[in-house]
Design a protein around this motif. Structure first.
Motif, PDB file in Angstrom:
ATOM      1  N   LYS A  35      27.340  55.963  95.400  1.00  0.00           N
ATOM      2  CA  LYS A  35      27.945  56.977  94.542  1.00  0.00           C
ATOM      3  C   LYS A  35      27.541  58.377  95.001  1.00  0.00           C
ATOM      4  N   ARG A  36      26.260  58.584  95.278  1.00  0.00           N
ATOM      5  CA  ARG A  36      25.809  59.901  95.732  1.00  0.00           C
ATOM      6  C   ARG A  36      26.422  60.259  97.077  1.00  0.00           C
ATOM      7  N   PHE A  37      26.533  59.259  97.955  1.00  0.00           N
ATOM      8  CA  PHE A  37      27.115  59.527  99.268  1.00  0.00           C
ATOM      9  C   PHE A  37      28.561  59.997  99.133  1.00  0.00           C
ATOM     10  N   LEU A  38      29.327  59.360  98.278  1.00  0.00           N
ATOM     11  CA  LEU A  38      30.724  59.771  98.085  1.00  0.00           C
ATOM     12  C   LEU A  38      30.798  61.190  97.530  1.00  0.00           C
ATOM     13  N   GLU A  39      29.855  61.551  96.663  1.00  0.00           N
ATOM     14  CA  GLU A  39      29.826  62.908  96.105  1.00  0.00           C
ATOM     15  C   GLU A  39      29.551  63.953  97.189  1.00  0.00           C
ATOM     16  N   GLU A  40      28.766  63.581  98.196  1.00  0.00           N
ATOM     17  CA  GLU A  40      28.405  64.529  99.261  1.00  0.00           C
ATOM     18  C   GLU A  40      29.205  64.338 100.537  1.00  0.00           C
ATOM     19  N   LYS A  41      30.102  63.383 100.527  1.00  0.00           N
ATOM     20  CA  LYS A  41      30.783  63.005 101.768  1.00  0.00           C
ATOM     21  C   LYS A  41      31.412  64.199 102.481  1.00  0.00           C
ATOM     22  N   GLU A  42      32.115  65.044 101.775  1.00  0.00           N
ATOM     23  CA  GLU A  42      32.822  66.143 102.424  1.00  0.00           C
ATOM     24  C   GLU A  42      31.858  67.134 103.072  1.00  0.00           C
ATOM     25  N   TYR A  43      30.698  67.347 102.463  1.00  0.00           N
ATOM     26  CA  TYR A  43      29.697  68.243 103.050  1.00  0.00           C
ATOM     27  C   TYR A  43      29.104  67.626 104.323  1.00  0.00           C
ATOM     28  N   ILE A  44      28.829  66.325 104.267  1.00  0.00           N
ATOM     29  CA  ILE A  44      28.305  65.633 105.451  1.00  0.00           C
ATOM     30  C   ILE A  44      29.343  65.660 106.562  1.00  0.00           C
ATOM     31  N   LEU A  45      30.597  65.459 106.188  1.00  0.00           N
ATOM     32  CA  LEU A  45      31.681  65.436 107.168  1.00  0.00           C
ATOM     33  C   LEU A  45      31.836  66.797 107.842  1.00  0.00           C
ATOM     34  N   GLN A  46      31.725  67.863 107.057  1.00  0.00           N
ATOM     35  CA  GLN A  46      31.804  69.209 107.641  1.00  0.00           C
ATOM     36  C   GLN A  46      30.705  69.411 108.676  1.00  0.00           C
ATOM     37  N   PHE A  47      29.510  68.916 108.361  1.00  0.00           N
ATOM     38  CA  PHE A  47      28.403  69.019 109.312  1.00  0.00           C
ATOM     39  C   PHE A  47      28.697  68.192 110.571  1.00  0.00           C
ATOM     40  N   LEU A  48      29.181  66.973 110.394  1.00  0.00           N
ATOM     41  CA  LEU A  48      29.422  66.098 111.541  1.00  0.00           C
ATOM     42  C   LEU A  48      30.567  66.592 112.417  1.00  0.00           C
ATOM     43  N   GLN A  49      31.525  67.285 111.827  1.00  0.00           N
ATOM     44  CA  GLN A  49      32.641  67.796 112.628  1.00  0.00           C
ATOM     45  C   GLN A  49      32.134  68.699 113.751  1.00  0.00           C
ATOM     46  N   LYS A  50      31.055  69.427 113.490  1.00  0.00           N
ATOM     47  CA  LYS A  50      30.492  70.294 114.530  1.00  0.00           C
ATOM     48  C   LYS A  50      29.910  69.459 115.668  1.00  0.00           C
TER      49      LYS A  50
END
Length: 393
Positions: A35-50
């Motif tokens: 549940k927490r991962f899904l809440e933060e997924k977009e922030y993690i994804l923005q970091f990984l895109q770099k």
């Protein structure tokens, strides 16, 4: 209230409450972690895109002790999903020989796993990575909001994922922290499909509860038998689970049970010599059709040369009419619907439970089984040495 079949009062009296509660709470912790991962997924994804802007980034999964074994279980998933070179390298190896592992000109993602984030190696490994990499990204996965790793100065090239508070195990042996950080790593490697993993997470939690409830009496009975050695075998992602399983039983028994681990194929090349009539051999069986023939060949070979050892099988890949084990943990409905790497999340439970009950049967306190203080919850006494330019080779 009971945990692992024992009342809270009895657990408190035997200094076992934290360990029992942390083992028993894992399916709930997995659900909260997802549940927490899904809440933060977009922030993690923005970091990984770099990170993904670079062609074939170099990925290093690191941690110390139990946290290092998380990387061993995850390395295949990252390499397959991200189509890049991924290695699992313990911080304890990085500290002494950083030049052996970092490639200065290669864009690098360092993923650090740490329950407390306070061990000296955790922060030092990150600092060494900065020295040895021209382009470094840091992803820290930790259970302790107050730890040194979580409090590191953040910048645009770093991200910290903090797990739910209950995963910050208070007992000596890591249990829920291990499996929950492992699940987090799997979610990161599958981040583009994270929402679609809901059926897998539900199934993993269901089978975790099955082990903790339906299988508990038989596991306890096995743990309380007289054995002095345990050998754990696993292939691919389950090799890391075999590694962690061996440590868990050895830690919780304060070394009274000496443990080994290996892959199924590797076991033939010498390590088989450790097996005697005081040994319990544990087979962590894959659900991959391509892997199963190799594993079952080893099991058949071991049984024809048995020296009186007992055996445990975890998994559904064998024919019960052909192969018999002293303890069989088979999963209702099978595991064919689960990606092989996700087996690792609940396959660790039997070793944790065996270690817990073996600790009690030996008269130890599972929350702090090390009677002479040789091992502690957070490793102490490690001094980090910083070489001058003239001293570096």
């Amino acid at each position: 209230m009971k945990y692992l079949g024992l009342r809270m009062k009895d657990l408190q009296d035997r200094e076992a409450l934290n360990t029992a509660r942390e083992i028993a709470s894992q399916p709930s912790s997995w659900e909260k972690t997802y549940k927490r991962f899904l809440e933060e997924k977009e922030y993690i994804l923005q970091f990984l895109q770099k990170v993904w802007e670079h062609d074939f980034p170099y990925i290093i999964l690191t941690g110390a002790g139990t946290s290092a074994f998380i990387g061993e279980a995850l390395v295949g998933s990252f390499q397959k999903k991200w189509n890049g070179v991924c290695r699992a390298i313990a911080t304890t190896d990085i500290i002494t020989h950083p030049e052996n592992y970092f490639i200065k000109s290669r864009p690098t993602l360092l993923i650090s796993f740490a329950r407390s984030g306070d061990s000296p190696e955790s922060v030092a490994a990150v600092e060494l990575a900065k020295e040895h990499c021209d382009c470094l990204y840091e992803l820290n996965i930790t259970c302790n909001k107050d730890g040194a790793l979580a409090k590191k100065i953040k910048d645009t090239d770093s991200y910290t994922f903090l797990l739910p508070e209950e995963t910050n195990d208070q007992s000596l042996a890591m249990t829920s922290s291990f499996s929950s950080m492992l699940l987090t790593g799997l979610l990161i490697s599958n981040i583009l499909d994270a929402e679609q993993l809901r059926p897998t997470i539900d199934r993993v939690c269901e089978l975790g509860n099955y082990v903790l409830n339906d299988c508990l009496p038989d596991i306890q009975k096995m743990a309380e038998t007289d054995f002095k050695r345990m050998v754990f075998m696993g292939s691919g992602p389950l090799f890391g689970i075999a590694h962690e399983s061996h440590l868990k039983v050895q830690e919780l028994s304060n070394g009274k049970v000496i443990c080994k681990f290996d892959s199924f194929l590797g076991f033939r090349h010498g390590p088989k010599a450790v097996v005697d009539d005081t040994t319990v051999v544990v087979y962590l069986l894959s659900n991959s059709a391509g892997v199963q023939p190799y594993e079952l060949d080893l099991v058949r070979s071991a049984k024809t040369t048995a020296a009186g050892e007992r055996s445990i099988a975890i998994g559904n890949s064998y024919d019960e009419s052909e192969l018999k084990f002293d303890l069989s943990i088979r999963f209702p409905g099978g595991t064919e619907d689960i990606q092989e790497e996700f087996l690792s999340v609940f396959y660790i439970l039997p070793a944790q439970i065996i270690g817990f009950y073996k600790s009690l049967s030996l008269g130890l306190s599972p929350d702090s089984p090390s009677q002479n203080g040789a091992i502690s919850r957070v490793v102490q006494g490690v001094k980090i040495y910083h070489l001058t330019e003239n001293e570096k080779c």
